[in-house]
Structures are given as structure tokens and as C-alpha cells.
Design an enzyme around this catalytic site. Structure first.
Site, PDB file in Angstrom:
ATOM      1  N   GLU A  40     -12.962   1.604   1.312  1.00 51.37           N
ATOM      2  CA  GLU A  40     -12.421   2.300   2.482  1.00 51.37           C
ATOM      3  C   GLU A  40     -12.802   3.779   2.497  1.00 51.37           C
ATOM      4  OE1 GLU A  40      -8.178   2.215   2.484  1.00 51.37           O
ATOM      5  OE2 GLU A  40      -8.024   2.774   0.366  1.00 51.37           O
ATOM      6  N   ASP A  68       0.839  -1.212   0.000  1.00 47.29           N
ATOM      7  CA  ASP A  68       0.000   0.000   0.000  1.00 47.29           C
ATOM      8  C   ASP A  68       0.869   1.256   0.000  1.00 47.29           C
ATOM      9  OD1 ASP A  68      -2.174   1.688   0.159  1.00 47.29           O
ATOM     10  OD2 ASP A  68      -2.978   0.832   2.004  1.00 47.29           O
TER      11      ASP A  68
END
Length: 300
Positions: free
Chosen positions: A105, A50
Site C-alpha cells: 500500500e 487495522d
């Protein structure tokens, strides 16, 4: 001690981050692979990487460097927080998915990930490669009732049936569930569906679509067909023509779909089972931000 010499227990107890940072600053060759070596030794099958968060000349080469290093260690890769895919997964098939869009998210912060947006991305972003969207929310909300929550347990925009359909419509070779296991256990029919829905397919047939409005795809895995329907804001009814199925056979279908009241309560859904053949035309209602799933199995 050298990171390579640590046992599993020692590595977990002494993840020497300061030492790694020192190796980074001093540009020690191969420093970035020390952690990958440990992950591989632990028995992991892959990594989710990420926070690339940019696409300049410094960061872009890291995608291939990481993919190559992971391939050498037989690790699959899921790139999150990354720039749009450009075909690297064809050279490194251990890359299964990329985020590269506003995903689930974002419900913690804003409304940018919503049914309208999804019905654009599947016609554009999805052409670039698998999507790490993380669908499967069981805390479903209409646009009128939605409020971002962070920290805490956020809800998602769109109906529950919409969330289930994302597992069929989205190209997601590595699919992640975004909600709590306890939430799925409350609904055995949904839990069974999520346990069985494939992540790779033998054949895909587009049945109906309009960019930014709706999409209906039929996907085959073995002898089972899954039809997923996604709707943007604004309710509609779609006719699903089953003539793509082989003739002279009978099928049992399992349906997850919106109810009329799903326009007001996005958590509401209907689950039913019925018999059809390839002459059937199934009328499917989709609430605003709604969707449906049809699982088709040949009768024995």
C-alpha cells in the site's frame, strides 16, 4: 435495539456506530465483541484488523484480547497496521499474519517499500511471523519510472516476476492479492499460478542468499516444489542447483522469469516449460529489482 437482537439485514442497514461509540465511552463490558458476534453470524471466516498504529501499554493488550475473542468465535485474524509480532500467534494460532513492515500500500505515497527493503525484511521481520504484504501487482515499474499515485492506481517497484516470487519467498499463511481481478484475467498463465501457489508448506530449503541483496528459497507442498528468487536493485544471474530433488526421477518445471529488457520495462516476463532431473543446474537471470519462480512437478 440490542445489537445481538438484530437480524443480518437489520444489522447491515443499522450498524449503530453512534451506539457503539457510546458503549465505548462508557466502558460497557464486552462492547468490543458485539461486532465480532455479528461477523461470525454472517458466516465470515476471519477479520482483518487495522490502525493500531502504536505499541504503547494501552494498545498492546488489545492484540491478545482481540485474538482471544476471535478464537472463541472461530475467526482467523490478520493484524494490519500493527507493531512487530512477538510470538502471540503461537498462543493463538488463529492469528495468521501481521503487517508490521512497509507493504504494497505504501506505493501510493513513497518508495519505502522496495526490493532493497524486502531483501532486508525477509532476514529479520519474517522471523517474527507471517507477513501481510499483499503482493501481486501487475502494474510494475522500474525505480527510474516510478511515481507514487494517490488517489488512483499505483504501480509497484520491481519486476512482474519479482511480484510473483513474493508469494513463494514471503511467509504469508493468509495471502492477499493487491490488484484487480481483470488484470489477472489478462494473463492466464499468471492467473493459474496464483490460483495454485500454496500458503503453507511442508518443507523449506534455502538455496542461496545474501542479506539485502538476493534470496532463493525452495518450498515443498506435497509432491510439488516451488522455488522463489528475489533480487534487490542491480541485475544478477543465479545458478539454481536441483540436487535437493530425489534421484532417478524426471521432472517438468514451469518458469516465470525476467527478460533482459525487464531492466527497462518491469512488466516484461518470460514463461516457459522444460524437463529436468536432479542433476540440472538452472541459470536464472534476475533484472534489477527482479525475481523468478520455478514450479517443479514430478513427471508421471
Amino acid at each position: 435495539s440490542n445489537l445481538h437482537d438484530l437480524s443480518n439485514g437489520e444489522m447491515e442497514a443499522h450498524l449503530q456506530i453512534p451506539k457503539l461509540m457510546k458503549m465505548f465511552r462508557e466502558n460497557v463490558p464486552g462492547f468490543e465483541n458485539c461486532y465480532l458476534d455479528s461477523i461470525s453470524k454472517w458466516g465470515a471466516v476471519g477479520v482483518k484488523i487495522d490502525f493500531f498504529d502504536r505499541d504503547d501499554a494501552q494498545i498492546i493488550p488489545q492484540y491478545e484480547n482481540l485474538a482471544k475473542a476471535c478464537a472463541e468465535r472461530h475467526l482467523m485474524v490478520d493484524f494490519h497496521g500493527c507493531s512487530k509480532p512477538t510470538g502471540l500467534h503461537r498462543a493463538y494460532p488463529n492469528i495468521l499474519s501481521y503487517e508490521a513492515m512497509r507493504c504494497a500500500e505504501c506505493f501510493k505515497w513513497d518508495t519505502t517499500s522496495n526490493p532493497d527493503y524486502q531483501l532486508q525484511c525477509i532476514f529479520a521481520r519474517m522471523l517474527g511471523g507471517g507477513i501481510d504484504y499483499t503482493p501481486g501487482s501487475m502494474r510494475n515499474s522500474t525505480l527510474e519510472k516510478f511515481k507514487p499515485i494517490d488517489p488512483g492506481l499505483p504501480s509497484s517497484l520491481g519486476t512482474r516476476s519479482h511480484e510473483l516470487a513474493l508469494f513463494v519467498v514471503l511467509s504469508a499463511p493468509f495471502a492477499s492479492l493487491c490488484d484487480s481481478p481483470d488484470e489477472y484475467r489478462k494473463y492466464p498463465d499468471i492467473l493459474k499460478y496464483l490460483a495454485e501457489v500454496p500458503t503453507s508448506w511442508d518443507q523449506t530449503i534455502p538455496l542461496a542468499a545474501r542479506v539485502g541483496e538476493y534470496a532463493v528459497l525452495a518450498k515443498q507442498k506435497g509432491n510439488t516444489w516451488y522455488i522463489g528468487g528475489l533480487n534487490a536493485w542491480g541485475e544478477r544471474t543465479i545458478q539454481v542447483d536441483c540436487s535437493f530433488l530425489p534421484q532417478d526421477k524426471k521432472y517438468t518445471i514451469e518458469i516465470f522469469q525476467d527478460k533482459k529488457r525487464s531492466n527497462k520495462n518491469a512488466k516484461l516476463y518470460e514463461h516457459k516449460i522444460m524437463d529436468i532431473d536432479n542433476k540440472n543446474i538452472i541459470e536464472m537471470f534476475m533484472a534489477s529489482g527482479g525475481g523468478f519462480v520455478i514450479v517443479i512437478r514430478e513427471k508421471k
